[in-house]
Design a protein around this motif. Structure first.
Motif, PDB file in Angstrom:
ATOM      1  N   PHE A  56       0.846  -1.200   0.000  1.00  0.00           N
ATOM      2  CA  PHE A  56       0.000   0.000   0.000  1.00  0.00           C
ATOM      3  C   PHE A  56       0.876   1.242   0.000  1.00  0.00           C
ATOM      4  O   PHE A  56       1.900   1.306   0.700  1.00  0.00           O
ATOM      5  CB  PHE A  56      -0.897   0.031   1.240  1.00  0.00           C
ATOM      6  N   ASP A  57       0.446   2.257  -0.754  1.00  0.00           N
ATOM      7  CA  ASP A  57       1.016   3.581  -0.532  1.00  0.00           C
ATOM      8  C   ASP A  57       0.080   4.347   0.402  1.00  0.00           C
ATOM      9  O   ASP A  57      -0.931   3.816   0.868  1.00  0.00           O
ATOM     10  CB  ASP A  57       1.227   4.315  -1.855  1.00  0.00           C
ATOM     11  N   ALA A  58       0.395   5.601   0.685  1.00  0.00           N
ATOM     12  CA  ALA A  58      -0.363   6.346   1.691  1.00  0.00           C
ATOM     13  C   ALA A  58      -1.825   6.510   1.288  1.00  0.00           C
ATOM     14  O   ALA A  58      -2.747   6.302   2.101  1.00  0.00           O
ATOM     15  CB  ALA A  58       0.276   7.706   1.927  1.00  0.00           C
ATOM     16  N   SER A  59      -2.083   6.856   0.046  1.00  0.00           N
ATOM     17  CA  SER A  59      -3.465   7.124  -0.371  1.00  0.00           C
ATOM     18  C   SER A  59      -4.304   5.851  -0.374  1.00  0.00           C
ATOM     19  O   SER A  59      -5.445   5.848   0.096  1.00  0.00           O
ATOM     20  CB  SER A  59      -3.474   7.778  -1.754  1.00  0.00           C
ATOM     21  N   THR A  60      -3.727   4.744  -0.903  1.00  0.00           N
ATOM     22  CA  THR A  60      -4.507   3.495  -0.910  1.00  0.00           C
ATOM     23  C   THR A  60      -4.699   2.946   0.503  1.00  0.00           C
ATOM     24  O   THR A  60      -5.744   2.354   0.810  1.00  0.00           O
ATOM     25  CB  THR A  60      -3.815   2.444  -1.790  1.00  0.00           C
ATOM     26  N   ALA A  61      -3.722   3.117   1.375  1.00  0.00           N
ATOM     27  CA  ALA A  61      -3.873   2.673   2.765  1.00  0.00           C
ATOM     28  C   ALA A  61      -4.999   3.440   3.447  1.00  0.00           C
ATOM     29  O   ALA A  61      -5.831   2.855   4.163  1.00  0.00           O
ATOM     30  CB  ALA A  61      -2.564   2.857   3.516  1.00  0.00           C
ATOM     31  N   GLN A  62      -5.034   4.760   3.237  1.00  0.00           N
ATOM     32  CA  GLN A  62      -6.098   5.565   3.836  1.00  0.00           C
ATOM     33  C   GLN A  62      -7.467   5.167   3.287  1.00  0.00           C
ATOM     34  O   GLN A  62      -8.439   5.025   4.034  1.00  0.00           O
ATOM     35  CB  GLN A  62      -5.827   7.045   3.588  1.00  0.00           C
ATOM     36  N   ALA A  63      -7.551   4.959   1.973  1.00  0.00           N
ATOM     37  CA  ALA A  63      -8.829   4.574   1.377  1.00  0.00           C
ATOM     38  C   ALA A  63      -9.275   3.202   1.880  1.00  0.00           C
ATOM     39  O   ALA A  63     -10.459   2.983   2.158  1.00  0.00           O
ATOM     40  CB  ALA A  63      -8.707   4.575  -0.144  1.00  0.00           C
ATOM     41  N   THR A  64      -8.320   2.281   2.018  1.00  0.00           N
ATOM     42  CA  THR A  64      -8.661   0.928   2.474  1.00  0.00           C
ATOM     43  C   THR A  64      -9.161   0.948   3.912  1.00  0.00           C
ATOM     44  O   THR A  64     -10.191   0.341   4.244  1.00  0.00           O
ATOM     45  CB  THR A  64      -7.436   0.009   2.354  1.00  0.00           C
ATOM     46  N   LEU A  65      -8.445   1.627   4.788  1.00  0.00           N
ATOM     47  CA  LEU A  65      -8.859   1.671   6.191  1.00  0.00           C
ATOM     48  C   LEU A  65     -10.196   2.387   6.348  1.00  0.00           C
ATOM     49  O   LEU A  65     -11.045   1.973   7.163  1.00  0.00           O
ATOM     50  CB  LEU A  65      -7.778   2.357   7.024  1.00  0.00           C
ATOM     51  N   ALA A  66     -10.402   3.472   5.584  1.00  0.00           N
ATOM     52  CA  ALA A  66     -11.677   4.182   5.667  1.00  0.00           C
ATOM     53  C   ALA A  66     -12.821   3.294   5.177  1.00  0.00           C
ATOM     54  O   ALA A  66     -13.915   3.271   5.781  1.00  0.00           O
ATOM     55  CB  ALA A  66     -11.616   5.471   4.849  1.00  0.00           C
ATOM     56  N   ALA A  67     -12.593   2.540   4.101  1.00  0.00           N
ATOM     57  CA  ALA A  67     -13.634   1.648   3.585  1.00  0.00           C
ATOM     58  C   ALA A  67     -13.945   0.538   4.585  1.00  0.00           C
ATOM     59  O   ALA A  67     -15.111   0.168   4.784  1.00  0.00           O
ATOM     60  CB  ALA A  67     -13.188   1.056   2.244  1.00  0.00           C
ATOM     61  N   ILE A  68     -12.902  -0.003   5.212  1.00  0.00           N
ATOM     62  CA  ILE A  68     -13.115  -1.067   6.202  1.00  0.00           C
ATOM     63  C   ILE A  68     -13.915  -0.536   7.390  1.00  0.00           C
ATOM     64  O   ILE A  68     -14.864  -1.175   7.854  1.00  0.00           O
ATOM     65  CB  ILE A  68     -11.755  -1.638   6.659  1.00  0.00           C
ATOM     66  N   ALA A  69     -13.559   0.636   7.884  1.00  0.00           N
ATOM     67  CA  ALA A  69     -14.278   1.196   9.032  1.00  0.00           C
ATOM     68  C   ALA A  69     -15.745   1.438   8.689  1.00  0.00           C
ATOM     69  O   ALA A  69     -16.652   1.040   9.438  1.00  0.00           O
ATOM     70  CB  ALA A  69     -13.611   2.498   9.485  1.00  0.00           C
ATOM     71  N   GLY A  70     -16.003   2.077   7.550  1.00  0.00           N
ATOM     72  CA  GLY A  70     -17.387   2.338   7.167  1.00  0.00           C
ATOM     73  C   GLY A  70     -18.167   1.064   6.910  1.00  0.00           C
ATOM     74  O   GLY A  70     -19.338   0.939   7.296  1.00  0.00           O
ATOM     75  N   ALA A 121      -9.557   0.087  12.470  1.00  0.00           N
ATOM     76  CA  ALA A 121      -9.277   0.748  11.199  1.00  0.00           C
ATOM     77  C   ALA A 121      -9.229   2.261  11.359  1.00  0.00           C
ATOM     78  O   ALA A 121      -8.356   2.941  10.776  1.00  0.00           O
ATOM     79  CB  ALA A 121     -10.336   0.344  10.165  1.00  0.00           C
ATOM     80  N   LEU A 122     -10.144   2.824  12.138  1.00  0.00           N
ATOM     81  CA  LEU A 122     -10.175   4.285  12.316  1.00  0.00           C
ATOM     82  C   LEU A 122      -8.938   4.788  13.052  1.00  0.00           C
ATOM     83  O   LEU A 122      -8.343   5.809  12.666  1.00  0.00           O
ATOM     84  CB  LEU A 122     -11.444   4.678  13.075  1.00  0.00           C
ATOM     85  N   VAL A 123      -8.535   4.071  14.119  1.00  0.00           N
ATOM     86  CA  VAL A 123      -7.365   4.522  14.878  1.00  0.00           C
ATOM     87  C   VAL A 123      -6.094   4.338  14.044  1.00  0.00           C
ATOM     88  O   VAL A 123      -5.198   5.203  14.041  1.00  0.00           O
ATOM     89  CB  VAL A 123      -7.275   3.764  16.214  1.00  0.00           C
ATOM     90  N   ALA A 124      -6.007   3.207  13.329  1.00  0.00           N
ATOM     91  CA  ALA A 124      -4.838   3.006  12.464  1.00  0.00           C
ATOM     92  C   ALA A 124      -4.798   4.048  11.351  1.00  0.00           C
ATOM     93  O   ALA A 124      -3.714   4.503  10.944  1.00  0.00           O
ATOM     94  CB  ALA A 124      -4.870   1.593  11.882  1.00  0.00           C
ATOM     95  N   LEU A 125      -5.970   4.452  10.848  1.00  0.00           N
ATOM     96  CA  LEU A 125      -6.035   5.471   9.795  1.00  0.00           C
ATOM     97  C   LEU A 125      -5.419   6.780  10.249  1.00  0.00           C
ATOM     98  O   LEU A 125      -4.773   7.499   9.462  1.00  0.00           O
ATOM     99  CB  LEU A 125      -7.496   5.680   9.387  1.00  0.00           C
ATOM    100  N   SER A 126      -5.589   7.108  11.509  1.00  0.00           N
ATOM    101  CA  SER A 126      -5.053   8.378  12.013  1.00  0.00           C
ATOM    102  C   SER A 126      -3.531   8.395  12.049  1.00  0.00           C
ATOM    103  O   SER A 126      -2.928   9.459  12.210  1.00  0.00           O
ATOM    104  CB  SER A 126      -5.594   8.649  13.422  1.00  0.00           C
ATOM    105  N   GLN A 127      -2.902   7.231  11.880  1.00  0.00           N
ATOM    106  CA  GLN A 127      -1.437   7.156  11.964  1.00  0.00           C
ATOM    107  C   GLN A 127      -0.781   6.949  10.607  1.00  0.00           C
ATOM    108  O   GLN A 127       0.423   6.726  10.524  1.00  0.00           O
ATOM    109  CB  GLN A 127      -1.034   6.034  12.923  1.00  0.00           C
ATOM    110  N   SER A 137      -0.136  -3.025   9.437  1.00  0.00           N
ATOM    111  CA  SER A 137      -1.392  -2.702  10.108  1.00  0.00           C
ATOM    112  C   SER A 137      -2.565  -2.748   9.144  1.00  0.00           C
ATOM    113  O   SER A 137      -3.647  -3.225   9.468  1.00  0.00           O
ATOM    114  CB  SER A 137      -1.299  -1.318  10.756  1.00  0.00           C
ATOM    115  N   VAL A 138      -2.334  -2.242   7.925  1.00  0.00           N
ATOM    116  CA  VAL A 138      -3.402  -2.286   6.925  1.00  0.00           C
ATOM    117  C   VAL A 138      -3.685  -3.733   6.525  1.00  0.00           C
ATOM    118  O   VAL A 138      -4.837  -4.137   6.349  1.00  0.00           O
ATOM    119  CB  VAL A 138      -3.025  -1.435   5.698  1.00  0.00           C
ATOM    120  N   THR A 139      -2.618  -4.512   6.373  1.00  0.00           N
ATOM    121  CA  THR A 139      -2.808  -5.930   6.041  1.00  0.00           C
ATOM    122  C   THR A 139      -3.581  -6.645   7.146  1.00  0.00           C
ATOM    123  O   THR A 139      -4.447  -7.486   6.873  1.00  0.00           O
ATOM    124  CB  THR A 139      -1.438  -6.601   5.829  1.00  0.00           C
TER     125      THR A 139
END
Length: 438
Positions: A56-70, A121-127, A137-139
Motif C-alpha cells: 500500500f502507498d499512503a493514499s490506498t492505505a487511507q482509502a482501504t482503512l476508511a472503507a473497512i471502518a465504514g 481501522a479508524l485509529v490506524a487510519l489516524s497514523q 497494520s493495513v494488512t
C-alpha cells in the motif's frame, strides 16, 4: 406407610443464561477496547520492524482503512436489524422463547467484533502519513475483514433455525435433555425422613424471600447440602423451582436433626443460595422446557397460524423428552450428603404432571387436525411401550381422551379414518409394521 422418594447427589447447574449474557457483554466490550488499542499500538510497534504486508502507498492505505471502518459499521447496523426481526418472529411463536433460549447472546460478541474492527481501522487510519505507511497494520485490517466475514456468514446461517418452529423446538429440547439428565438421573429411592414431631416443630426456622416479587429460578445445591450437613439440619423447600414468590414468602424450613435442640445457622445464609428472576428459565426447571414445547405446538395450531407441521415437530421433541423421563425416578426429591444422609428436600413434578403439561393442551387444540391426531397416536403408543407399567395409565387416559375429542371434531368418515392411523410423521409416513418401539 409413607412411600419412598427419589434421592440424588447435589449437582451444580451449568452457567445460567444471565451469566452467559453477562459474559457475552463483557466479551463484546473487550473486543471493542482491544480493537481501539491495537489500532494505536500495532502501527507504533511496526515502526521498529522491517516493512511487511501488502504493497500500500499512503493514499490506498487511507482509502482501504476508511472503507473497512465504514463497511464494518454498516454491517453492524445490518446485524442489529436482522436480530430485531428474528426476535419479533420468535416472540410471535411464544413471547417466552427469547429469554428462555438466550439464543442471541452470541450476536453481542459478533457486534463487538465488528465495532472493534471498525475502531481498529479508524485509529490506524489516524497514523498513516505520506512518509510512513504502516503496511502491516493495513494488512491486519484486511485479515480482520476476512475473519469477520466468516463469522457473520456462520451466524447468519444459524439464524434460519431461529425463525422456524422446528429450529426453536430443537433448541428448547436440547436444553431440556441436559436438564433432565442433571435433575432426574437414574438413582435410588429412599425413605422419607420423618418430619419434626409436635414437640420439636417449634424449632423449625423459616427461610423467607427478602426481595420483591419474583420467580424462584435455581438453587446452589452443593452449597445447601454442605450447610445442612455442617450444622446438623435438614432443609425442606416448600416452593418448587419455577414457583412465584411474593415479598416475605416462606420458601423453605430449617429443621434440626440428630438430637440438636435448635437451628444454629442464619436463614439468610440459606436464602443466599437461591436465585430469583422475573420469569422462569429451563436452567433447573424441566417442567418449563415442556411448557415451551407445548407453547410452540399450540401456537402453531391456532387459527391465525394454522401450521400443524410445526406442532408435529414440537411433538417429536416432546416424545423424546418423555421417553427419557419414563424410566427415571420423578417427583419430590432429597439431596444426599457425602455419607448418603438426606439433607435437602424440594417439591418437583411427578410423571402425571409431566404428561399433562406435555400433552393435554395439544390434545385439546389438535384434535380437529388429522396430522396432529396421527402424531399423537404414535407418540402415545411409543411412550406407553417404553414406560414402566405403573406409568402407563396416565398415557392410556390421554389415548382415551384423544379418541373422544377426535371423534367429535372429525365427523367426516374419510378424515376420521385418516386420523385413526398412528404416524410418526403426522401425514405421509409409512404404515405401521409392528416394529418394536425404541
Amino acid at each position: 406407610m409413607t412411600p419412598p422418594v427419589r434421592a440424588r447427589a447435589p449437582r451444580r447447574s451449568r452457567g445460567s443464561h444471565r451469566a452467559r449474557n453477562v459474559r457475552s457483554r463483557g466479551a463484546a466490550v473487550l473486543l471493542v477496547v482491544l480493537g481501539a488499542f491495537l489500532g494505536w499500538a500495532v502501527p507504533r510497534w511496526e515502526r521498529h520492524l522491517p516493512s511487511t504486508g501488502l504493497g500500500f502507498d499512503a493514499s490506498t492505505a487511507q482509502a482501504t482503512l476508511a472503507a473497512i471502518a465504514g463497511g464494518m459499521i454498516t454491517l453492524a447496523g445490518f446485524i442489529v436489524t436482522a436480530i430485531t426481526l428474528v426476535i419479533q418472529t420468535v416472540q410471535s411463536m411464544s413471547p417466552r422463547l427469547v429469554s428462555a433460549l438466550g439464543h442471541f447472546s452470541r450476536y453481542l460478541v459478533l457486534f463487538g467484533l465488528l465495532i472493534g474492527t471498525a475502531l481498529y481501522a479508524l485509529v490506524a487510519l489516524s497514523q498513516v502519513q505520506d512518509d510512513l505507511v504502516p503496511r502491516g497494520s493495513v494488512t491486519l485490517a484486511v485479515g480482520l475483514v476476512l475473519v469477520d466475514s466468516v463469522v457473520v456468514l456462520r451466524l447468519l446461517a444459524s439464524l434460519r433455525h431461529a425463525v422456524t418452529g422446528g429450529g426453536l423446538s430443537r433448541g428448547v429440547a436440547e436444553r431440556l435433555r441436559t436438564v433432565i439428565d442433571q435433575t432426574y438421573p437414574p438413582g435410588p429411592v429412599v425413605p422419607v425422613p420423618p418430619t419434626a414431631d409436635d414437640a420439636r416443630r417449634g424449632a423449625r426456622v423459616p427461610v423467607v424471600h427478602g426481595g420483591g416479587p419474583a420467580v424462584l429460578l435455581s438453587a446452589d445445591e452443593p452449597k445447601l447440602v454442605r450447610l445442612a450437613a455442617r450444622h446438623g439440619l435438614r432443609i425442606r423447600f416448600v416452593r418448587a423451582i419455577g414457583d412465584f414468590a411474593g415479598a416475605g414468602a416462606t420458601i423453605a424450613l430449617l429443621e434440626p436433626v440428630g438430637g440438636r435442640g435448635g437451628v444454629d445457622v442464619r436463614p439468610a445464609r440459606v436464602a443466599a443460595c437461591v436465585r430469583y428472576g422475573p420469569s422462569r428459565t429451563v436452567e433447573q426447571d424441566a417442567a418449563y422446557g415442556f411448557r415451551l414445547l407445548a407453547d410452540i405446538a399450540i401456537r402453531a395450531l391456532s387459527p391465525a397460524v394454522n401450521d400443524p407441521t410445526t406442532a408435529v415437530q414440537a411433538l417429536d421433541q416432546i416424545e423424546d423428552a418423555l421417553l427419557r423421563l419414563a424410566p427415571r425416578p420423578l417427583g419430590d426429591a432429597w439431596l444426599l450428603d457425602g455419607s448418603g444422609t438426606p439433607r435437602v428436600s424440594y417439591p418437583a413434578p411427578d410423571w402425571a404432571d409431566f404428561v399433562s403439561l406435555a400433552l393435554d393442551e395439544t390434545l385439546l387444540y389438535g384434535s380437529s387436525n388429522p396430522q396432529v391426531v396421527r402424531r399423537l397416536r404414535a407418540l402415545l403408543e411409543r411412550v406407553s411401550a417404553a414406560a414402566p407399567p405403573p406409568r402407563r395409565p396416565e398415557l392410556a387416559r390421554r389415548t382415551a381422551a384423544l379418541e373422544r375429542l377426535s371423534a367429535t371434531a372429525l365427523s367426516d368418515p374419510l378424515l376420521a379414518a385418516v386420523a385413526d392411523v398412528p404416524d410418526h410423521q403426522g401425514l405421509g409416513g409409512p404404515a405401521p409394521r409392528g416394529d418394536s418401539p425404541g
